[in-house]
Design an enzyme around this catalytic site. Structure first.
Site, PDB file in Angstrom:
ATOM      1  CD  GLU A  16      -3.035  -0.940   0.356  1.00 24.18           C
ATOM      2  OE1 GLU A  16      -3.180  -0.053  -0.560  1.00 24.18           O
ATOM      3  OE2 GLU A  16      -4.033  -1.800   0.104  1.00 24.18           O
ATOM      4  CG  ASP A  20      -5.532  -7.064  -7.676  1.00 24.48           C
ATOM      5  OD1 ASP A  20      -4.592  -7.343  -7.223  1.00 24.48           O
ATOM      6  OD2 ASP A  20      -6.509  -6.572  -7.094  1.00 24.48           O
ATOM      7  CD  GLU A  42     -14.797  -5.054  -1.170  1.00 24.83           C
ATOM      8  OE1 GLU A  42     -14.978  -4.685  -2.243  1.00 24.83           O
ATOM      9  OE2 GLU A  42     -13.768  -4.976  -0.407  1.00 24.83           O
ATOM     10  CD  GLU A  46     -10.593  -1.606  -7.818  1.00 30.02           C
ATOM     11  OE1 GLU A  46     -11.562  -1.049  -7.192  1.00 30.02           O
ATOM     12  OE2 GLU A  46      -9.318  -1.746  -7.361  1.00 30.02           O
ATOM     13  CB  THR A  83      -2.122  -0.918  -9.690  1.00 31.28           C
ATOM     14  OG1 THR A  83      -3.366  -1.340  -9.183  1.00 31.28           O
ATOM     15  CG2 THR A  83      -1.376  -0.619  -8.125  1.00 31.28           C
TER      16      THR A  83
HETATM   17  C1  DMJ Z   1      -6.474   0.471  -5.031  1.00 32.14           C
HETATM   18  O1  DMJ Z   1      -5.502   0.813  -3.768  1.00 32.14           O
HETATM   19  C2  DMJ Z   1      -5.713  -0.047  -6.053  1.00 32.14           C
HETATM   20  O2  DMJ Z   1      -6.262  -0.047  -7.314  1.00 32.14           O
HETATM   21  C3  DMJ Z   1      -5.104  -1.511  -5.813  1.00 32.14           C
HETATM   22  O3  DMJ Z   1      -4.420  -2.068  -6.941  1.00 32.14           O
HETATM   23  C4  DMJ Z   1      -6.406  -2.309  -5.644  1.00 32.14           C
HETATM   24  N1  DMJ Z   1      -7.313  -1.742  -5.191  1.00 32.14           N
HETATM   25  C5  DMJ Z   1      -7.610  -0.570  -4.670  1.00 32.14           C
HETATM   26  C6  DMJ Z   1      -8.893   0.201  -4.473  1.00 32.14           C
HETATM   27  O4  DMJ Z   1      -9.917  -0.702  -4.781  1.00 32.14           O
END
Ligand code: DMJ
Length: 934
Positions: free
Chosen positions: A147, A294, A388, A406, A492
Site C-alpha cells: 500500500e 490482480d 465486495e 475499478e 494501479t
Molecule cells: C487500489 O488501492 C488499487 O487499485 C489496488 O491495486 C487495489 N485496489 C485499490 C482500490 O480498490
C-alpha cells in the site's frame, strides 16, 4: 505516447521499435474506432452534457477533497460520518486495512496528480507545498509495503511527474526543484529492507522508522505475502530508479518479479494468492484475477509498456493465456485451483476483479472485456454499487463497498476503446449512485451494506486517487486536460508515470536483457488488437451485440402475487408447465419454454449450467410464475440429489500379471448397480464391448460373458450401457471417458447418475474412469491380453500368491507409472450421462444463499447436458473423502518402492511423493479457501 517511438501494429510486421508500442497501437486503434463505432444503440451524448457531467465530477471531488482538507488533514484519511481524521492508534483497529495508514497524510499524497488531471493546478501547487512542509516519512508505524508503494511512493512520483510537466510549461511550479522526488527516494530507501529475504520477495510490512528486524520494528516475522503485494512494485520502483539514476530500486522489484515467475505453477501457468517469502511455496493455491493477485498481472503488462522489456510481455501473455483458458468463463471470472485449473475454487467473485476488463483493453482483447464489464454493470444496477463479493448467480456474498474505483477504470478504458456512448451512460449512473447513496455532508462514505444503503465511517484515499480521475477523464475532451494524458501510464493506483522513462536510465534492463529487440513469437499477439481493428469499423454494433445477451443476466425482481393468475389459466385448459424433473437441456422445445419463462442459461467452463430467472423477461406473468416454480423445483431437486450423491470414489485395481495389484486407478462410482462399499467387490477379466459405446444390444456377448465389460462414454445414458452389458452376461462394467486426455489429475471426479427411472434392475457394479486412467487398462489389454481387475471401494492389499509369481520385468514400471494415476481429486459428481439428448434429465445444484441477502432472485446452478461430457460435473465437499484417498495414496507410496522404474508406457511419470505433496497442498488450499477473506 510519441516520445517513446513507433508502434507494433496489430497483425503487422514487427519493426525494431520501442516495445510499449503494442499498447500504444492498441489504444490508437481503439481511439480511431471510437469515432465510427456507433450508429445505433446508446444515443450519442452531447458535448454539453459531457461537460455537465465533467463539472459534476469536479464538484464531487471538491466535496471529498475539501472535507478531507478541512476536517481530517493532516490525518491519513477522512472519516466522513463523524467528520474528522482517521489517525492510526486513535481509532479501533480495523486489522490489515489500517496498514495503509502511516501517519503521512495519505489522502493528500494520493490526491496530488488527481488535482492536475482535474485542472486544479493552483490547488496542486498548494498541496505540494503542504506535502513538503508537513509530511513525515519517518514515523514509528508499521505499514504495508504494497500500500505504501502504490499510494505513497506512487503518489509522490505521480506528483513529481506532473510537477515537472507543469514547470516545463512555464506557468506553475516554477519554484519546484524535485523535492517530491527526493521524498520518494527517501521513502524508497525506507522500503528496501523489506526485500532482505533469500527469495527477494518483500516482507509484507515494514516499520517506517525501524525497518524490519530490530525489536522495535514489531514486524519481520511474517512468512507469507500476497502475490500482488510482491508483484506490484516494478512501475514505481523502476520509475524511481530512472528518475534518480539509483538502480537499486528497479533491481529489487525485478528480482521479486523474476522469483514469482519462476514459482508459477508450471502446468497451468497460474499463480496462487499467497506465497511463502522464504521458501517460495504457494500458501494459498487458489487463483483468480481479483484480490491478492490482480495488480501482479497488471504490472507485467504495464512494465512492458513502461520499460520496454519483452520478457514482461512474454510473461504476461503466458499468464493471460492461462487466465483465458481456466479463469475466464465469460462473462464470469472464477477462481480456480492452480494445480487443478479445471476445478473452480469458489462460487463467488470479488469486486477487485472489476479492473480486469480495463487491462484487457490494454491487451487489446475487447470482447471478453465488454462481456465482463456488462455483467458487472448488471450487478451494479441491481445493488447500486459492486458488493465486495457476489456469487456466480449475482447474489451478494460480502455486502460492503468501500467506493472502489475499478469499475470506473474499466468503463473509462472501454469507452476509449469503443467510443460507444453507452459507457458514458454507465459513468453517469456511477455519478448518480455516488451522489444518491454515498454522499454525506462531510464527504463520501463507504457502503457498509449495499442492500440496505448503510454507511461506514471511511473514505479511502484511492477514492480520490482513482475514482475522480477515471470519471473526469471519461467525460473530458482532449482540450479539457492541460497535458496529453496519453504520454503517461496509469499505475494501479492511477498515478501517472511518463512514458519517456522507457528511454531514460535503462542500465538495469540492459544488464538483464538483450539490448537487441528480439521479435516476439506470434502467439504473444494472439489476443491483441484484431477485435478493434477488424470488428469495430465493420460492425458498429459489435459492442452492443456482445452486451445485449447479458442485459438481464442479473435478475431484478421476483414475481410475487401472480400465482393466482396462473392457477386460473391452468384451470382453463392451458398446457401444464414444464417441471424441473422433466427438463432436458438438450431438448430445443424445453429451451424454448425456458426462454418464455424468462429463464436463461449461463454456461460455466466447468460444464455446469447456471439457470437464472428474469421475471421481467418472461412472455407473460403466467410464464413468469411457471419460471419461478420451475426454479424452485430445480433447487429442491438439486438438494435432494446432492444428498443422494455423497458417494466416495472407488478403485479399479489391476491384479493380474505383471501388475499384481500395484496399479490402482481412481474411479467414479455409480448411483445404481451393485454398491461397492461395505466391502463388496467384483473381480474379473476385462473385455471390450461391441459396440464399444454399449448403447445397443452387444454383438459380442460371448466375449463379455462373465467378465467386466469396458464401454466408452457417450451416446446414451450410463444406465442403458449397464443394462446392455448386464444382458450380455457381464459381471461388471467400466465406462471410459471418450474425451481424449481427460484425467482425474485435472478434472474433478464425478459419479454416474441413473436415468431418472427405476434402476433396481441393474445388479452389476459400474465404475467410471477418465480417459488417461482408462487407457492404462486398454494398453494393458493390448500388451497382455488377459487383464484381471478388482472393482472395489478401496484398493486391496496385493495378492500374495500372485506376488510370489512376480518376475522382474520391465513392465513393472508401467505399474509404477499407473499407480501414479491415483490422484488427489476432490469428489465431484456428474449427475447424468449427458450425451443422451432424449433421455437424460438436468439436475440442479442450489447455490447456498447468503443469510443476509434479502433479495429474491431465483437462480440455481445446474449440471448441464452438453456435448462435452467431461466438463459436466458438480463440485461437492471434500469432507470425509480425505482419509480414504490418503490411505490409498499411502499404499501406493509403499508399493512404489518395490517397482522397477526403468520402463514406462510413454507417459509422464510423476513421483509418488510429489502426488502426495500435491494432495496435501490441495487439502490445505481447500481449507484456506473455506476461511477465505479478501
Ligand atoms: C487500489 O488501492 C488499487 O487499485 C489496488 O491495486 C487495489 N485496489 C485499490 C482500490 O480498490
Amino acid at each position: 505516447m510519441s516520445e517513446a517511438g513507433g508502434g507494433r501494429g496489430c497483425g503487422s510486421s514487427v519493426p525494431q521499435r520501442a516495445p510499449w508500442s503494442l499498447v500504444a497501437a492498441a489504444a490508437a486503434l481503439c481511439l480511431v474506432a471510437a469515432t465510427s463505432v456507433w450508429t445505433a444503440g446508446a444515443a450519442p451524448m452531447s458535448r454539453e452534457e459531457r461537460q455537465k457531467l465533467g463539472n459534476q465530477v469536479l464538484e464531487m471531488f471538491d466535496h471529498a477533497y475539501g472535507n478531507y482538507m478541512e476536517h481530517a488533514y493532516p490525518a491519513d484519511e477522512l472519516m466522513p460520518l463523524t467528520c474528522r481524521g482517521r489517525v492510526r492508534g486513535q481509532e479501533p483497529s480495523r486489522g490489515d486495512v489500517d496498514d495503509a495508514l502511516g501517519k503521512f497524510s495519505l489522502t493528500l499524497i494520493d490526491s496530488l496528480d488527481t488535482l492536475v488531471v482535474l485542472n486544479k493546478t493552483k490547488e496542486f501547487e498548494d498541496a505540494v507545498r503542504k506535502v513538503l512542509r508537513d509530511v513525515n516519512l519517518d514515523n514509528d508505524v508499521v505499514v504495508s509495503v504494497f500500500e505504501t508503494n502504490i499510494r505513497v511512493l506512487g503518489g509522490l512520483l505521480g506528483g513529481h511527474s506532473l510537477a515537472i510537466m507543469l514547470k516545463e510549461k512555464g506557468e506553475y511550479m516554477q519554484w519546484y526543484n524535485d523535492e517530491l522526488l527526493q521524498m520518494a527516494k527517501q521513502l524508497g530507501y525506507k522500503l528496501l529492507p523489506a526485500f532482505n529475504t533469500t527469495s527477494g520477495l518483500p516482507y509484507p510490512r515494514i516499520n517506517l522508522k525501524f525497518g524490519i528486524r530490530k525489536p522495535e520494528a514489531r514486524t519481520g516475522t511474517e512468512t507469507d505475502t500476497c502475490t500482488a503485494c510482491a508483484g506490484t512494485l516494478i512501475l514505481e520502483f523502476a520509475a524511481l530508479s530512472r528518475f534518480t539514476g539509483a538502480t537499486i530500486f528497479e533491481e529489487y522489484a525485478r528480482k521479486a518479479l523474476d522469483f514469482l515467475w519462476e514459482k508459477r505453477q508450471r502446468s497451468s501457468n497460474l499463480v496462487g494468492v499467497t506465497i511463502n517469502i522464504h521458501t517460495g511455496d504457494w500458501v494459498r493455491k487458489d487463483s483468480g484475477v481479483g484480490a491478492g493477485i490482480d495488480s501482479y498481472y497488471e504490472y507485467l503488462l504495464k512494465a512492458y509498456v513502461l520499460l520496454g522489456d519483452d520478457s514482461f510481455l512474454e510473461r504476461f501473455n503466458t499468464h493471460y493465456d492461462a487466465i483465458m483458458r481456466y479463469i475466464s468463463q465469460p462473462p464470469l471470472l472464477l477462481d480456480v485451483h492452480i494445480h487443478k485449473p479445471m476445478l473452480n475454487a469458489r462460487t463467488w467473485m470479488d469486486a477487485l476483479l472489476a479492473f480486469f476488463p480495463g487491462l484487457q483493453v490494454l491487451k487489446g482483447d475487447i470482447r471478453p472485456a465488454i462481456e465482463t464489464h456488462e455483467m458487472l454493470y448488471q450487478v451494479i444496477k441491481k445493488h447500486n454499487f459492486l458488493p465486495e463479493a457476489f456469487t456466480t448467480d449475482f447474489r451478494v456474498h460480502w455486502a460492503q463497498h468501500p467506493l472502489r474505483p475499478e469499475f470506473a477504470e474499466s468503463t473509462y478504458f472501454l469507452y476509449k476503446a469503443t467510443g460507444d456512448p453507452y459507457y458514458l451512460e454507465v459513468g453517469k449512473t456511477l455519478i448518480e449512485n455516488l451522489n444518491k447513496y454515498a454522499r454525506v455532508p462531510c464527504g463520501f462514505a463507504a457502503m457498509k451494506d449495499v442492500r440496505t444503503g448503510s454507511h461506514e465511517d471511511r473514505m479511502d484515499s484511492f477514492f480520490l486517487a482513482e475514482m475522480f480521475k477515471y470519471l473526469y477523464l471519461l467525460f473530458a475532451d482532449k482540450e479539457d486536460i492541460i497535458f496529453d494524458i496519453e504520454d503517461y501510464i496509469f499505475t494501479t493506483e492511477a498515478h501517472l508515470l511518463p512514458l519517456w522513462l522507457s528511454t531514460t536510465n535503462q542500465s538495469i534492463s540492459k544488464k538483464n536483457t538483450t539490448s537487441e529487440y528480439t521479435e516476439l513469437d506470434d502467439s504473444n499477439f494472439d489476443w491483441t488488437c484484431p477485435n478493434t481493428q477488424i470488428l469495430f469499423p465493420n460492425d458498429p454494433l459489435y459492442a452492443q451485440s456482445i452486451r445485449e445477451p447479458l442485459k438481464n443476466v442479473v435478475d431484478k425482481s421476483c414475481p410475487r402475487g401472480i400465482i393466482r393468475v396462473r392457477e386460473e389459466s391452468f384451470r382453463s385448459g392451458a398446457k401444464p408447465p414444464l417441471r424441473a424433473r422433466d427438463f432436458m437441456a438438450t431438448n430445443p422445445e424445453h429451451l424454448e419454454i425456458l426462454k418464455k419463462m424468462g429463464v436463461s442459461l449461463i454456461h460455466l467452463k466447468d460444464g455446469r449450467v447456471q439457470l437464472v430467472q428474469h421475471a421481467i423477461q418472461a412472455a407473460s406473468s403466467i410464464d413468469a410464475e411457471d419460471g419461478l416454480r420451475f426454479m424452485q423445483e430445480m433447487i429442491e431437486l438439486s438438494s435432494q440429489q446432492q444428498k443422494e450423491q455423497q458417494l466416495p470414489p472407488r478403485a479399479v485395481q489391476i491384479v493380474s500379471h505383471p501388475f499384481f495389484g500395484r496399479v490402482v486407478l481412481t474411479a467414479g462410482p455409480a448411483q445404481f448397480g451393485l454398491d461397492l462399499s461395505k466391502h463388496k467387490e467384483t473381480r474379473g477379466f476385462v473385455a471390450s464391448s461391441k459396440p464399444y459405446n454399449g448403447c445397443s444390444e452387444l454383438t459380442n456377448p460371448e466375449a463379455v460373458m462373465g467378465k467386466i465389460a469396458l464401454i466408452q462414454r457417450g451416446q446414451c445414458m450410463f444406465a442403458e450401457k449397464a443394462r446392455n452389458i448386464q444382458n450380455a452376461g457381464a459381471i461388471g462394467g467400466i465406462v471410459i471417458d471418450d474425451n481424449e486426455g481427460s484425467s482425474s489429475d485435472t478434472a474433478p471426479l464425478f459419479q454416474m447418475a441413473g436415468d431418472g427411472k427405476d434402476t433396481d434392475d441393474i445388479k452389476i457394479p459400474m465404475l467410471f474412469l477418465f480417459s488417461k486412467e482408462g487407457s492404462i487398462i486398454l494398453d494393458a489389454i493390448r500388451e497382455y491380453e488377459e487383464v484381471e481387475v478388482l472393482l472395489s471401494d478401496k484398493a486391496k492389499d496385493r495378492d500374495p500368491e500372485m506376488e510370489n509369481e512376480e518376475q522382474p520385468s520391465s513392465e513393472n514400471d508401467s505399474q509404477n507409472q499407473s499407480a501414479e494415476q491415483i490422484t488427489s481429486s476432490s469428489q465431484e459428481v456428474d449427475l447424468v450421462d449427458q450425451e443422451s439428448p432424449e433421455e437424460s434429465s438436468l439436475n440442479s445444484q442450489p447455490e447456498s444463499s447468503s443469510p443476509t441477502d434479502t433479495d429474491n432472485a431465483a437462480s440455481v446452478s445446474a449440471s448441464e447436458q452438453n456435448s462435452n461430457p467431461v466438463e459436466n460435473h458438480e463440485t461437492t465437499s471434500l469432507d470425509g473423502e480425505c482419509t480414504d484417498l490418503d490411505n490409498q495414496l499411502q499404499e501406493q507410496s509403499e508399493t512404489e518402492e518395490d517397482s522397477n522404474p526403468n520402463v514406462s508406457w510413454g507417459k509422464k511419470v510423476q513421483p509418488i511423493d510429489s502426488i502426495l505433496a500435491d494432495w496435501n497442498e490441495d487439502i490445505e488450499a481447500f481449507e484456506m479457501m473455506e476461511k477465505d477473506e479478501l
